[in-house]
Design a protein around this motif. Structure first.
Motif, PDB file in Angstrom:
ATOM      1  N   GLN A 119      18.514 -18.669 -59.541  1.00  0.00           N
ATOM      2  CA  GLN A 119      18.088 -19.372 -58.360  1.00  0.00           C
ATOM      3  C   GLN A 119      19.195 -19.828 -57.558  1.00  0.00           C
ATOM      4  OE1 GLN A 119      14.708 -21.702 -57.727  1.00  0.00           O
ATOM      5  NE2 GLN A 119      13.657 -20.794 -59.739  1.00  0.00           N
ATOM      6  N   ILE A 121      20.911 -20.981 -53.344  1.00  0.00           N
ATOM      7  CA  ILE A 121      20.769 -21.097 -51.879  1.00  0.00           C
ATOM      8  C   ILE A 121      21.786 -20.278 -51.158  1.00  0.00           C
ATOM      9  CG2 ILE A 121      20.467 -22.627 -49.983  1.00  0.00           C
ATOM     10  CD1 ILE A 121      19.211 -24.529 -51.855  1.00  0.00           C
ATOM     11  N   ASP A 125      21.777 -19.182 -45.361  1.00  0.00           N
ATOM     12  CA  ASP A 125      20.489 -19.617 -44.978  1.00  0.00           C
ATOM     13  C   ASP A 125      20.362 -20.962 -45.871  1.00  0.00           C
ATOM     14  OD1 ASP A 125      17.986 -20.144 -44.359  1.00  0.00           O
ATOM     15  OD2 ASP A 125      17.081 -18.252 -44.842  1.00  0.00           O
ATOM     16  N   ASN A 126      20.403 -22.308 -45.447  1.00  0.00           N
ATOM     17  CA  ASN A 126      20.368 -23.052 -46.431  1.00  0.00           C
ATOM     18  C   ASN A 126      18.991 -23.605 -46.633  1.00  0.00           C
ATOM     19  OD1 ASN A 126      23.122 -23.757 -46.271  1.00  0.00           O
ATOM     20  ND2 ASN A 126      23.041 -24.965 -44.634  1.00  0.00           N
ATOM     21  N   PHE A 127      17.883 -23.045 -46.053  1.00  0.00           N
ATOM     22  CA  PHE A 127      16.688 -23.325 -46.471  1.00  0.00           C
ATOM     23  C   PHE A 127      15.902 -22.234 -47.234  1.00  0.00           C
ATOM     24  CE2 PHE A 127      17.770 -25.196 -42.552  1.00  0.00           C
ATOM     25  CZ  PHE A 127      17.765 -26.629 -42.898  1.00  0.00           C
ATOM     26  N   LYS A 128      16.572 -21.338 -47.800  1.00  0.00           N
ATOM     27  CA  LYS A 128      15.957 -19.924 -48.434  1.00  0.00           C
ATOM     28  C   LYS A 128      16.277 -20.328 -49.888  1.00  0.00           C
ATOM     29  CE  LYS A 128      15.435 -15.282 -48.193  1.00  0.00           C
ATOM     30  NZ  LYS A 128      16.017 -14.109 -47.657  1.00  0.00           N
ATOM     31  N   VAL A 129      15.552 -20.081 -50.817  1.00  0.00           N
ATOM     32  CA  VAL A 129      16.191 -20.179 -52.133  1.00  0.00           C
ATOM     33  C   VAL A 129      15.656 -18.492 -52.606  1.00  0.00           C
ATOM     34  CG1 VAL A 129      15.456 -20.537 -54.605  1.00  0.00           C
ATOM     35  CG2 VAL A 129      15.369 -22.403 -52.759  1.00  0.00           C
ATOM     36  N   VAL A 130      16.998 -18.120 -53.022  1.00  0.00           N
ATOM     37  CA  VAL A 130      16.900 -16.451 -53.600  1.00  0.00           C
ATOM     38  C   VAL A 130      16.642 -16.574 -55.034  1.00  0.00           C
ATOM     39  CG1 VAL A 130      18.150 -14.584 -53.638  1.00  0.00           C
ATOM     40  CG2 VAL A 130      18.389 -15.921 -51.499  1.00  0.00           C
ATOM     41  N   LYS A 131      15.925 -15.872 -55.515  1.00  0.00           N
ATOM     42  CA  LYS A 131      15.764 -15.429 -56.997  1.00  0.00           C
ATOM     43  C   LYS A 131      16.177 -14.141 -57.484  1.00  0.00           C
ATOM     44  CE  LYS A 131      11.815 -18.627 -57.147  1.00  0.00           C
ATOM     45  NZ  LYS A 131      10.478 -18.725 -57.717  1.00  0.00           N
TER      46      LYS A 131
END
Length: 171
Positions: A119, A121, A125-131
């Motif tokens: 996971q 960031i 986009d500092n507010f979206k966690v990417v998996k």
């Protein structure tokens, strides 16, 4: 190459040593040390130690692609697996006898290092966690390491491996 002949390339960029089943001359070598190097699809790896003890990986063909997938390439601006350097890459791939075996070693490595994926960031986009799964990460890392050979070369070797199209790649 379009007519079934092997190419000869003169290279300054070490990444061109990834060339598979062809020939190259390293133009970084002094003129009197330049030689024609013929590669197989699989290629080869060696571990070099400088007089200052710095260990670097040298090689060509698919073994170089596989090693750069796992280690990353600082000069190209991408990271591989944390704390996985030239020594580990050499130990992993030195005895591999086939392209398929190299892919299997990469799969085993990524499954072991990232069993639950990762996971992060993204910078944009500092507010979206990417998996990402281990498989997605492996494909991404190989896309960074692999240099496509032409407009029809749309899949990396690991993607061909996962799609059971690997036989097309091995000749």
């Amino acid at each position: 190459e379009r007519h079934g002949q092997n190419a000869v390339i003169g290279l300054k960029d070490k990444d061109l040593k990834q060339i598979m089943n062809s020939n190259y001359i390293d133009m970084n070598d002094p003129v009197h040390k330049r030689k024609l190097v013929s590669t197989s699809y699989l290629g080869e790896l060696s571990l070099n130690v400088s007089s200052k003890g710095v260990k670097t990986l040298e090689g060509n063909g698919f073994k170089l692609i596989a090693a750069q997938t796992a280690t990353g390439d600082k000069s190209d601006g991408y990271k591989g697996i944390n704390r996985f350097g030239p020594v580990e890459a050499y130990q992993l791939f030195k005895d591999a006898d086939t392209l398929q075996q190299c892919c299997e070693l990469l799969v085993e490595l990524y499954q072991g290092k990232f069993p639950d994926g990762i996971q992060y960031i993204p910078w944009q986009d500092n507010f979206k966690v990417v998996k990402r799964t281990w498989k997605e990460l492996l494909i991404t890392h190989m896309r960074l390491a692999y240099h496509e050979r032409g407009s029809k070369d749309t899949l990396t070797p690991i993607e061909r491996y996962f799609n059971d199209e690997f036989v097309l790649y091995t000749g």
